[in-house]
Design an enzyme around this catalytic site. Sequence first.
Site, PDB file in Angstrom:
ATOM      1  N   GLY A   1      11.115   5.937  -6.559  1.00 49.25           N
ATOM      2  CA  GLY A   1      10.802   7.353  -6.390  1.00 49.25           C
ATOM      3  C   GLY A   1       9.997   7.650  -5.131  1.00 49.25           C
ATOM      4  O   GLY A   1       9.662   6.751  -4.365  1.00 49.25           O
TER       5      GLY A   1
ATOM      6  N   ASP B   1     -10.608   4.669  -4.288  1.00 52.26           N
ATOM      7  CA  ASP B   1      -9.457   5.016  -5.118  1.00 52.26           C
ATOM      8  C   ASP B   1      -9.939   5.444  -6.499  1.00 52.26           C
ATOM      9  O   ASP B   1     -11.146   5.527  -6.758  1.00 52.26           O
ATOM     10  CB  ASP B   1      -8.468   3.849  -5.195  1.00 52.26           C
TER      11      ASP B   1
ATOM     12  N   CYS C   1     -13.224  -1.470 -16.313  1.00 46.80           N
ATOM     13  CA  CYS C   1     -13.701  -0.083 -16.393  1.00 46.80           C
ATOM     14  C   CYS C   1     -12.503   0.864 -16.458  1.00 46.80           C
ATOM     15  O   CYS C   1     -12.326   1.749 -15.624  1.00 46.80           O
ATOM     16  CB  CYS C   1     -14.590   0.220 -15.184  1.00 46.80           C
TER      17      CYS C   1
ATOM     18  N   THR D   1       1.944   5.205  -7.539  1.00 47.32           N
ATOM     19  CA  THR D   1       2.670   4.338  -8.474  1.00 47.32           C
ATOM     20  C   THR D   1       1.763   3.202  -8.932  1.00 47.32           C
ATOM     21  O   THR D   1       1.038   2.625  -8.128  1.00 47.32           O
ATOM     22  CB  THR D   1       3.937   3.755  -7.818  1.00 47.32           C
TER      23      THR D   1
ATOM     24  N   TYR E   1      -7.285   7.013   2.749  1.00 41.26           N
ATOM     25  CA  TYR E   1      -7.404   5.903   1.799  1.00 41.26           C
ATOM     26  C   TYR E   1      -6.628   4.671   2.261  1.00 41.26           C
ATOM     27  O   TYR E   1      -7.164   3.556   2.292  1.00 41.26           O
ATOM     28  CB  TYR E   1      -6.931   6.298   0.395  1.00 41.26           C
TER      29      TYR E   1
ATOM     30  N   GLU F   1       0.823  -1.210   0.000  1.00 44.95           N
ATOM     31  CA  GLU F   1       0.000   0.000   0.000  1.00 44.95           C
ATOM     32  C   GLU F   1       0.859   1.263   0.000  1.00 44.95           C
ATOM     33  O   GLU F   1       0.507   2.261  -0.635  1.00 44.95           O
ATOM     34  CB  GLU F   1      -0.962  -0.001   1.190  1.00 44.95           C
TER      35      GLU F   1
END
Length: 202
Positions: free
Chosen positions: A84, A141, A193, A46, A123, A40
């Site tokens: 990163g 999300d 989707c 990313t 989140y 997570e």
Amino acid sequence: MRNQNIPKKILHWYDNNKRVLPWRKHVSKKQTEYFTLVSEFMLQQTQVKTVIPYFNNFINKIPNLKKLANVNETRLMKCWEGLGYYSRARNLKKTAKKIISEFNNNLPSTIEELKTLPGIGDYTSRAIMAIVFNKPIIPLDGNVERILKRVFYLKNEKEISKESLIKKKFFFGKSNRSSDYAQAIMEIGALICKPANPLCFE
């Protein structure tokens, strides 16, 4: 499709089409907690396909919470190298240290406690609650947002606000397989989707 059938249909699709991801392995509860925590953090900003090799390398080099809490900065950065947003790695280590010192080496099991950990916001705390603790929570999300916008034909700014989308989550209903169900909905957003060229009629 009646609301009570939605979880059943989504889970049936998920059981037959879900991606094989390294953090979804059937492992011990303690490993599940650790794998979910690391994944997570890595998935913040990313994409999944980018994270996979970095996750595998990280888990291979730093296989559990205790080793993460004690790893030195140089090795930590080396294990995160290329992914990163290095503040995520530093916060992940701080979180590991706090879990060990303040929560007896157990991942906190409430949203409020999870949000006291460095790098964990609304989140991520909800994703952990759903995935690790099987709580009936659908984290909001980008994938879930996109599904709701399309299902309800939401267009204007007020309709697509976070508050509005949260209210629309009733559409998904609930399942006693809350962990799988949360991941299944996000998986549909990622694979079916999609932002471009959705496969909604397949």
